[in-house]
Scaffold this motif. Structure first.
Motif, PDB file in Angstrom:
ATOM      1  N   PHE A   1      19.816  -0.058 -15.544  1.00  0.00           N
ATOM      2  CA  PHE A   1      18.732  -0.123 -14.615  1.00  0.00           C
ATOM      3  C   PHE A   1      19.288   1.418 -14.387  1.00  0.00           C
ATOM      4  O   PHE A   1      17.077   1.956 -14.608  1.00  0.00           O
ATOM      5  CB  PHE A   1      18.823  -0.859 -13.225  1.00  0.00           C
ATOM      6  N   VAL A   2      19.961   2.149 -13.625  1.00  0.00           N
ATOM      7  CA  VAL A   2      19.533   3.951 -13.181  1.00  0.00           C
ATOM      8  C   VAL A   2      18.714   4.161 -14.360  1.00  0.00           C
ATOM      9  O   VAL A   2      18.580   5.220 -14.944  1.00  0.00           O
ATOM     10  CB  VAL A   2      20.842   3.784 -13.114  1.00  0.00           C
ATOM     11  N   LYS A   3      19.686   4.003 -16.131  1.00  0.00           N
ATOM     12  CA  LYS A   3      19.242   4.167 -17.274  1.00  0.00           C
ATOM     13  C   LYS A   3      17.924   4.442 -17.816  1.00  0.00           C
ATOM     14  O   LYS A   3      17.405   4.790 -17.726  1.00  0.00           O
ATOM     15  CB  LYS A   3      20.335   3.798 -18.090  1.00  0.00           C
ATOM     16  N   GLU A   4      17.172   3.293 -17.504  1.00  0.00           N
ATOM     17  CA  GLU A   4      16.312   2.829 -17.350  1.00  0.00           C
ATOM     18  C   GLU A   4      15.143   3.192 -17.150  1.00  0.00           C
ATOM     19  O   GLU A   4      14.064   3.885 -17.848  1.00  0.00           O
ATOM     20  CB  GLU A   4      15.850   1.258 -17.547  1.00  0.00           C
ATOM     21  N   HIS A   5      15.599   3.655 -15.497  1.00  0.00           N
ATOM     22  CA  HIS A   5      15.015   4.216 -15.174  1.00  0.00           C
ATOM     23  C   HIS A   5      14.731   5.883 -14.877  1.00  0.00           C
ATOM     24  O   HIS A   5      14.008   7.054 -13.523  1.00  0.00           O
ATOM     25  CB  HIS A   5      14.206   3.699 -13.947  1.00  0.00           C
ATOM     26  N   ASN A   6      15.617   6.159 -15.386  1.00  0.00           N
ATOM     27  CA  ASN A   6      15.865   8.398 -15.681  1.00  0.00           C
ATOM     28  C   ASN A   6      16.527   8.431 -14.399  1.00  0.00           C
ATOM     29  O   ASN A   6      16.109  10.109 -13.837  1.00  0.00           O
ATOM     30  CB  ASN A   6      15.201   8.722 -16.349  1.00  0.00           C
ATOM     31  N   ILE A   7      17.805   7.594 -14.037  1.00  0.00           N
ATOM     32  CA  ILE A   7      17.509   8.442 -12.428  1.00  0.00           C
ATOM     33  C   ILE A   7      18.922   8.813 -12.938  1.00  0.00           C
ATOM     34  O   ILE A   7      20.373   8.277 -12.923  1.00  0.00           O
ATOM     35  CB  ILE A   7      17.787   6.713 -11.531  1.00  0.00           C
ATOM     36  N   GLU A   8      19.309  10.020 -12.783  1.00  0.00           N
ATOM     37  CA  GLU A   8      20.729  10.166 -12.914  1.00  0.00           C
ATOM     38  C   GLU A   8      21.186  10.526 -11.650  1.00  0.00           C
ATOM     39  O   GLU A   8      23.031  10.652 -11.869  1.00  0.00           O
ATOM     40  CB  GLU A   8      20.023  12.029 -13.190  1.00  0.00           C
ATOM     41  N   GLN A   9      20.934  11.456 -10.865  1.00  0.00           N
ATOM     42  CA  GLN A   9      21.903  11.178  -9.395  1.00  0.00           C
ATOM     43  C   GLN A   9      21.389  10.491  -8.038  1.00  0.00           C
ATOM     44  O   GLN A   9      19.688  10.035  -8.310  1.00  0.00           O
ATOM     45  CB  GLN A   9      21.773  12.657  -8.884  1.00  0.00           C
ATOM     46  N   LEU A  10      22.038   9.358  -7.556  1.00  0.00           N
ATOM     47  CA  LEU A  10      21.562   8.408  -6.088  1.00  0.00           C
ATOM     48  C   LEU A  10      21.716   9.415  -5.455  1.00  0.00           C
ATOM     49  O   LEU A  10      22.915   9.683  -5.194  1.00  0.00           O
ATOM     50  CB  LEU A  10      21.715   7.033  -6.496  1.00  0.00           C
ATOM     51  N   ASP A  11      20.314   9.407  -4.129  1.00  0.00           N
ATOM     52  CA  ASP A  11      21.178   9.709  -2.954  1.00  0.00           C
ATOM     53  C   ASP A  11      21.431   8.965  -2.202  1.00  0.00           C
ATOM     54  O   ASP A  11      22.517   9.548  -1.480  1.00  0.00           O
ATOM     55  CB  ASP A  11      19.828  10.341  -2.423  1.00  0.00           C
TER      56      ASP A  11
ATOM     57  N   ASN B   1       0.782  -1.366   0.470  1.00  0.00           N
ATOM     58  CA  ASN B   1      -0.057   0.287  -0.233  1.00  0.00           C
ATOM     59  C   ASN B   1       0.981   1.462  -0.326  1.00  0.00           C
ATOM     60  O   ASN B   1       0.412   2.134   0.147  1.00  0.00           O
ATOM     61  CB  ASN B   1      -0.647  -0.024   1.388  1.00  0.00           C
ATOM     62  N   ASN B   2       1.432   0.992  -0.504  1.00  0.00           N
ATOM     63  CA  ASN B   2       3.426   1.901   0.325  1.00  0.00           C
ATOM     64  C   ASN B   2       3.410   2.026  -1.358  1.00  0.00           C
ATOM     65  O   ASN B   2       4.363   1.505  -2.286  1.00  0.00           O
ATOM     66  CB  ASN B   2       4.241   2.178   0.566  1.00  0.00           C
ATOM     67  N   SER B   3       3.179   3.918  -2.585  1.00  0.00           N
ATOM     68  CA  SER B   3       3.562   3.828  -3.618  1.00  0.00           C
ATOM     69  C   SER B   3       4.425   4.352  -3.947  1.00  0.00           C
ATOM     70  O   SER B   3       4.915   4.070  -5.181  1.00  0.00           O
ATOM     71  CB  SER B   3       2.211   4.982  -4.591  1.00  0.00           C
ATOM     72  N   ASP B   4       5.499   5.024  -2.651  1.00  0.00           N
ATOM     73  CA  ASP B   4       6.923   5.277  -2.910  1.00  0.00           C
ATOM     74  C   ASP B   4       7.510   4.171  -2.675  1.00  0.00           C
ATOM     75  O   ASP B   4       9.476   4.707  -3.097  1.00  0.00           O
ATOM     76  CB  ASP B   4       6.595   6.387  -1.543  1.00  0.00           C
ATOM     77  N   ILE B   5       7.355   3.355  -2.304  1.00  0.00           N
ATOM     78  CA  ILE B   5       8.617   1.726  -2.457  1.00  0.00           C
ATOM     79  C   ILE B   5       7.944   0.871  -3.210  1.00  0.00           C
ATOM     80  O   ILE B   5       7.170   0.264  -3.941  1.00  0.00           O
ATOM     81  CB  ILE B   5       8.602   1.460  -0.794  1.00  0.00           C
ATOM     82  N   SER B   6       8.961   0.606  -4.127  1.00  0.00           N
ATOM     83  CA  SER B   6       9.076  -0.269  -5.362  1.00  0.00           C
ATOM     84  C   SER B   6       9.806  -1.507  -5.075  1.00  0.00           C
ATOM     85  O   SER B   6      11.012  -1.325  -4.319  1.00  0.00           O
ATOM     86  CB  SER B   6       9.685   0.450  -7.276  1.00  0.00           C
ATOM     87  N   ILE B   7       9.396  -2.846  -5.444  1.00  0.00           N
ATOM     88  CA  ILE B   7      10.267  -4.132  -5.210  1.00  0.00           C
ATOM     89  C   ILE B   7      10.442  -4.703  -6.554  1.00  0.00           C
ATOM     90  O   ILE B   7       9.452  -5.138  -6.945  1.00  0.00           O
ATOM     91  CB  ILE B   7       9.695  -4.899  -4.015  1.00  0.00           C
TER      92      ILE B   7
END
Length: 232
Positions: free
Chosen positions: A148-158, A99-105
Motif C-alpha cells: 500500500f505505501v509503495k502504491e501511494h508513494n509514501i516514503e516517510q510516514l509521520d 467534504n474533507n479532501s485531506d482525509i481518505s477512507i
C-alpha cells in the motif's frame, strides 16, 4: 466499593474491551487503565503530536467512527488515511469526512499480507482474533501494508495509529522483519492481551523498536507512543 464502580465512564468504555477475567485490583493491565485516565483525563496524549503539520502523512489503522482522526486533523490539518474494514463503520467515517479532501477512507485493513478474513463485529472491539459467538460475522479484506505505501508513494510516514484488536502483533513483526520502522516517525499503539503469546511478543517487538525509536509513554496493554530517535 467495588473498584470498577469508581472508574470514570471513559475508563469503563475501555475496560469493556478487555477480558474481564483479568480485571482484578492487582492486575497490571487494570492498574495501567486507571493510571492512563488519571494522567490524561481529557484524552490529549493520543492526539497531541507537535511535530505534525499540514504536510504530514498519518495512517489511522482501526478507524472505527473516526474520532481519533478528527481530533488529530483539528490540530494539524495533515493528510490522513483511515483504514476501517467493517462496512458499517467505514460508511460512517466516509459520511463524516465527505467534504474533507485531506482525509481518505479505505474499507479494508492493513496487515502482513493480502487476505480475506472473518471478523467478529463488536463496535470498537471488532476483531479477527477475539471471535465472539454472539457477534455478527463479516468477511473483510486485508491488504499488504508495504504494498500500500509503495502504491501511494509514501516514503516517510509521520504517524501511524495502530488499534486493530490483536492483529497489531503480526503487522509490527512484519514491519520489523522488513526494516520499515525507521520510515515511521511516530507509532501510537494499543497492544491487546487476548492475542496468542501477547506479553512475550509485545516485549520482543518493543525490544526491536528500541533500536530506532524512543518510548515517550507506555501504559501496558492500554496505549503507548514511540517516536523516531531523529525526530525533533
Amino acid at each position: 466499593m467495588n473498584p470498577l464502580l469508581q472508574l470514570t465512564l471513559k475508563t469503563e468504555h475501555l475496560l469493556s474491551k478487555l477480558n474481564k477475567s483479568f480485571l482484578r485490583k492487582t492486575d497490571r493491565q487494570y492498574k495501567a487503565v486507571e493510571q492512563w485516565y488519571k494522567d490524561d483525563p481529557h484524552s490529549l496524549k493520543r492526539s497531541t503530536f507537535d511535530f505534525l503539520n499540514e504536510n504530514s502523512v498519518v495512517l489511522d489503522l482501526g478507524g472505527y467512527e473516526g474520532q481519533w482522526s478528527s481530533d488529530v486533523y483539528s490540530r494539524y490539518k495533515c493528510k490522513i488515511f483511515i483504514f476501517e474494514p467493517v462496512a458499517v463503520y467505514a460508511d460512517l467515517i466516509a459520511k463524516r469526512f465527505q467534504n474533507n479532501s485531506d482525509i481518505s477512507i479505505f474499507q479494508f485493513g492493513l496487515g502482513n499480507k493480502e487476505s480475506e478474513l472473518e471478523i467478529s463485529v463488536n463496535a470498537f472491539a471488532s476483531s479477527v482474533i477475539a471471535q465472539k459467538d454472539s457477534s455478527k460475522k463479516e468477511k473483510i479484506l486485508i491488504k499488504d501494508f508495504l504494498s500500500f505505501v509503495k502504491e501511494h508513494n509514501i516514503e516517510q510516514l509521520d504517524l501511524i495509529k495502530i488499534n486493530i484488536e490483536g492483529s497489531e502483533f503480526d503487522l509490527l513483526e512484519y514491519l520489523i522483519r522488513h526494516d520499515h520502522l525507521k520510515k515511521i516517525k511516530g507509532l501510537l499503539i494499543q497492544f491487546h492481551k487476548f492475542a496468542p503469546n501477547a506479553t512475550s511478543r509485545m516485549e520482543n517487538i518493543k525490544s526491536n523498536m528500541n533500536d530506532t525509536h524512543d518510548c515517550i509513554f507506555s501504559y501496558e496493554f492500554v496505549w503507548e507512543y514511540w517516536q523516531l530517535k531523529s525526530t525533533k
